[in-house]
Design an enzyme around this catalytic site. Structure first.
Site, mmCIF file in Angstrom:
data_model
loop_
_atom_site.group_PDB
_atom_site.id
_atom_site.type_symbol
_atom_site.label_atom_id
_atom_site.label_comp_id
_atom_site.label_asym_id
_atom_site.label_seq_id
_atom_site.Cartn_x
_atom_site.Cartn_y
_atom_site.Cartn_z
ATOM 1 N N ASN A 53 0.827 -1.209 0.000
ATOM 2 C CA ASN A 53 0.000 0.000 0.000
ATOM 3 C C ASN A 53 0.860 1.258 0.000
ATOM 4 O O ASN A 53 0.592 2.227 -0.724
ATOM 5 C CB ASN A 53 -0.897 0.029 1.245
ATOM 6 C CG ASN A 53 -2.000 -1.007 1.214
ATOM 7 O OD1 ASN A 53 -2.308 -1.586 0.171
ATOM 8 N ND2 ASN A 53 -2.612 -1.255 2.364
ATOM 9 N N HIS A 441 -14.920 3.360 -14.671
ATOM 10 C CA HIS A 441 -14.759 2.506 -13.499
ATOM 11 C C HIS A 441 -16.033 1.717 -13.217
ATOM 12 O O HIS A 441 -16.084 0.925 -12.278
ATOM 13 C CB HIS A 441 -14.394 3.395 -12.291
ATOM 14 C CG HIS A 441 -13.993 2.655 -11.070
ATOM 15 N ND1 HIS A 441 -14.773 2.623 -9.934
ATOM 16 C CD2 HIS A 441 -12.890 1.928 -10.788
ATOM 17 C CE1 HIS A 441 -14.170 1.912 -8.999
ATOM 18 N NE2 HIS A 441 -13.024 1.472 -9.490
ATOM 19 N N TYR A 474 -11.893 -9.895 -2.159
ATOM 20 C CA TYR A 474 -12.555 -8.595 -2.077
ATOM 21 C C TYR A 474 -14.037 -8.822 -1.788
ATOM 22 O O TYR A 474 -14.684 -9.658 -2.431
ATOM 23 C CB TYR A 474 -12.445 -7.821 -3.400
ATOM 24 C CG TYR A 474 -11.125 -7.150 -3.662
ATOM 25 C CD1 TYR A 474 -9.934 -7.640 -3.128
ATOM 26 C CD2 TYR A 474 -11.051 -6.023 -4.487
ATOM 27 C CE1 TYR A 474 -8.725 -7.019 -3.404
ATOM 28 C CE2 TYR A 474 -9.840 -5.404 -4.762
ATOM 29 C CZ TYR A 474 -8.685 -5.919 -4.217
ATOM 30 O OH TYR A 474 -7.488 -5.308 -4.486
ATOM 31 N N ARG A 570 -13.882 1.932 4.894
ATOM 32 C CA ARG A 570 -12.669 1.153 5.115
ATOM 33 C C ARG A 570 -11.425 2.022 5.169
ATOM 34 O O ARG A 570 -10.553 1.832 5.998
ATOM 35 C CB ARG A 570 -12.502 0.113 3.992
ATOM 36 C CG ARG A 570 -11.331 -0.833 4.236
ATOM 37 C CD ARG A 570 -10.991 -1.647 3.004
ATOM 38 N NE ARG A 570 -10.166 -0.901 2.061
ATOM 39 C CZ ARG A 570 -10.457 -0.685 0.797
ATOM 40 N NH1 ARG A 570 -11.590 -1.128 0.302
ATOM 41 N NH2 ARG A 570 -9.644 -0.011 0.010
ATOM 42 N N HIS A 598 -15.019 -3.771 -0.019
ATOM 43 C CA HIS A 598 -14.927 -3.031 -1.271
ATOM 44 C C HIS A 598 -16.276 -2.558 -1.805
ATOM 45 O O HIS A 598 -16.330 -1.701 -2.687
ATOM 46 C CB HIS A 598 -14.236 -3.923 -2.313
ATOM 47 C CG HIS A 598 -13.786 -3.226 -3.542
ATOM 48 N ND1 HIS A 598 -14.408 -3.380 -4.766
ATOM 49 C CD2 HIS A 598 -12.772 -2.351 -3.763
ATOM 50 C CE1 HIS A 598 -13.793 -2.644 -5.678
ATOM 51 N NE2 HIS A 598 -12.798 -2.009 -5.104
#
Length: 688
Positions: A53, A441, A474, A570, A598
């Site tokens: 990350n 997206h 996810y 999150r 997610h």
């Protein structure tokens, strides 16, 4: 007059900085390595995730701030009014605390692993036979792949690749001293695992090379050597408007990314001596970095290697990883033709608890059906051996009209997506590369079939990518439907992407960059009005991140009149909860666990009307202004009830949930209720 009109809701005191909030999220990831409820090798893996990350954070976010300084952009952050320089200073300070904790936890876990017979070691600590084995491995499998790079008047400072490990070497002979750099190829296996009677010993590649480094410099004495690593700017503008072929533009962009400006320098200090300070100063000058960009570690660099180690040991130590979990096929479609089921009812899927296989089947069965006329789909991130892409190729080869929007600008998946775009084109599919200056997206598929004398359209809408690999880890949601009005919206959406038309007037969908933010603001405003009339205002929103100032201000307005708001976020949260008179009716919680949360869910009570939406979009400005995203309503009452129950379970979590307070600190939720982990509960329900 409402209280909000007397208060300046734009005050920087009411917001958290986006970048610092992200570091708080990464700290929560790292803290999972300290949670004894997680198996030991999974805890090791959380340290790896934290490092992965952080690499992306530096390559994109820190790089962007450094660019602002470089080009004289002096405007402060719109929410907290911090300049780029102030943000970089604050990032450096907070991140040093995070990574110090990360390495403390690594040392703690090494001791715990040793109790299980797993040892991190170095060549110097091996016995004679083990050392001989490692030396033979070095000579055969490592040494031929190494290229030492001397640095002097005739050999300039080399171009060192992004995220690559290097050794910095001081050496001398009888006449003079020299410095050299040894790049370590990422194609070499970094962990080397020795199995013996006394347990498992793990050595790292850079330590092996360092132990036999004199083989690279015959006739010279090694005076000092240490590992270092550079992180480079990977966020470049893609100039689309004048591009004749976006594929070639993206390929050039990928080459450029490897040589971006340095943004971070990491130093392993374990083998350093008096030469370290001058060596680091030399590197800083060559890379044009400041002191705040340099990080020193008393341990190995790039802890993403820990995931490789954990993965290689999981079969040998099954008790140290999560128990196996097998996603389920929903009963309503188990051993049935999925299209016959969708003809009768909407189908809800909650991944990874529900298997991703029905989505694969949805495309695969369409590809094999002679009645299928067309398949249209958006692809943002797909796996390296994607069954979805394979089915789309098969469909095109079977003469079905296939139209696929492959988003070439999906960050760090560009190369993979270029590959799939070419493969799909070769199969005969119509491939779109996205929309100028926007990322697509949205997650949507449309299948058109001929039945008797009419056409039937089937739609899948989801919150997550069409990726069979990430769907196992996810958490996401999706709905399969043959609802005619949803199908009309889907048709209009794809026609807008592939052809020329004005923005469609959708019946049910909200599509950014035009409508999603407006829809959120509208529903919040309605919730405020209902609360003023009935006193029962309630909102729940689950997302990855909340950064949009306009929406945050509207949430503050709702809180001020008494609307009860629960936010499950999150990652980044720029909203500051618990401010008296501003946000005291807003509760923010974050769940970090086995699966990456997610899905995006937005619920508005609306005096009992219970409007519920799923979306590909977070409440982030970039999602609602710079992307093509879809927000879609949950029309089926049974599915709506199920999702509301899922939200209740999340809000009852007192094992993995942390709550954000007004100071910016996240604390684990502790109460007298029975212990409940939402993710564990969902797995238990699937196994019933």
């Amino acid at each position: 007059m409402e209280q909000s009109r007397y208060m300046n809701l734009e005050s920087p005191d009411y917001y958290f900085n986006r970048e610092l909030s992200w570091l708080d999220f990464n700290l929560r990831v790292l803290e999972e390595a300290n949670d004894p409820s997680n198996p030991l090798l999974e805890r090791v893996n959380f340290l790896s995730i934290g490092s992965s990350n952080l690499d992306e954070f530096f390559m994109i976010r820190v790089a962007g701030l450094q660019d602002q300084l470089k080009f004289g952009y002096s405007y402060p952050d719109t929410k907290t009014q911090l300049t780029a320089d102030e943000q970089l200073e604050a990032i450096s300070k907070k991140n040093r605390r995070n990574v110090t904790l990360q390495y403390q936890m690594l040392n703690q876990m090494k001791a715990e692993l040793a109790k299980e017979g797993i040892y991190f070691t170095e060549v110097v600590d091996l016995n004679d036979s083990e050392r001989a084995e490692v030396e033979a491995y070095f000579q055969k499998s490592i040494f031929p792949a190494l290229t030492p790079l001397g640095i002097d008047a005739y050999r300039v400072f080399p171009n060192l690749n992004n995220k690559l490990l290097h050794l910095f070497v001081h050496l001398s002979n009888k006449k003079e001293r020299h410095i050299a750099v040894v790049p370590i190829s990422p194609l070499l296996n970094r962990p080397y695992i020795l199995q013996g009677e006394n347990g498992t010993k793990i050595l790292l590649l850079e330590d092996i090379i360092r132990s036999f480094l004199d083989a690279l410099f015959p006739g010279y004495e090694i005076e000092n050597v240490f590992s270092f690593r550079i992180t480079r700017n990977a966020d470049f503008d893609i100039h689309e408007e004048d591009a004749e072929d976006l594929l070639s533009v993206i390929e050039d962009y990928l080459k450029q990314r490897k040589n971006g400006v340095a943004v971070r320098l990491e130093i392993d200090t374990r083998t350093s001596n008096e030469y370290l300070a001058e060596s680091v100063e030399f590197l800083k000058n060559e890379l044009e970095l400041k002191d705040r960009d340099v990080y020193y570690f008393d341990g190995p660099l790039d802890l993403t290697v820990l995931s490789e180690i954990a993965s290689s040991l999981e079969d040998q130590y099954p008790e140290l990883v999560y128990p196996p979990f097998q996603p389920a096929i929903p009963k309503e479609i188990l051993q049935k033709n999925i299209y016959e089921v969708i003809d009768q009812q909407d189908v809800f899927l909650h991944h990874p608890y529900d298997s991703f296989q029905p989505i694969v089947d949805f495309i695969q069965q369409a590809a094999e059906d002679e009645h299928t006329l067309a398949i249209k789909q958006t692809l943002y991130r797909v796996s390296s051996h994607s069954p979805i892409v394979a089915a789309l190729k098969q469909a095109a080869e079977n003469g079905i009209q296939v139209t696929v929007l492959v988003e070439l600008k999906a960050r760090f998946d560009e190369e993979n997506n270029v590959h799939w775009a070419k493969e799909l084109e070769e199969s005969g599919a119509n491939v779109l590369y996205g929309v100028t200056d926007l990322k697509t997206h949205s997650k949507i598929s449309l299948v058109i079939k001929k039945q008797a004398d009419h056409l039937v359209r089937y739609v899948h809408l989801g919150t997550g990518n069409y990726n069979d690999k990430t769907a196992k880890i996810y958490e996401d949601m999706g709905i399969l439907t043959s609802n005619e009005e949803i199908a009309e919206d889907a048709t209009a959406f794809f026609n807008y992407l592939s052809g020329y038309s004005e923005v469609p007037d959708y019946k049910h969908l909200y599509v950014s960059p035009y409508d999603i933010r407006s829809s959120f603001l509208d529903y919040i405003e309605k919730e405020i009005a209902f609360h003023k009339q009935y006193g029962n205002g309630r909102m729940i929103a689950k997302m990855n991140s909340l950064t949009d100032k306009t929406i945050i201000m509207k949430l503050y307005e709702a809180s001020q009149v008494g609307v009860k708001i629960d936010l499950l976020i999150r990652g980044i949260c720029c909203l500051r909860p618990g401010i008296k008179g501003v946000s005291e009716n807003i509760r923010v919680r974050s769940i970090v666990g086995r699966f990456l949360e997610h899905s995006r869910i937005y619920y508005f009570h609306q005096n009992g009307k219970n409007h519920l939406f799923l979306s590909s979009a977070d409440m982030m400005t970039r999602n609602m202004v710079k992307r093509v995203e879809i927000e879609f309503p949950v029309l089926d009452q049974t599915i709506r009830t199920e999702i509301l129950s899922i939200l209740d379970t999340y809000l009852a979590d007192n094992q993995k949930a942390r709550e954000l307070d007004v100071s910016g600190t996240y604390q684990y939720i502790k109460n007298d209720h029975p212990a409940l982990s939402a993710q564990e509960e969902f797995m238990r329900e699937m196994n019933e």
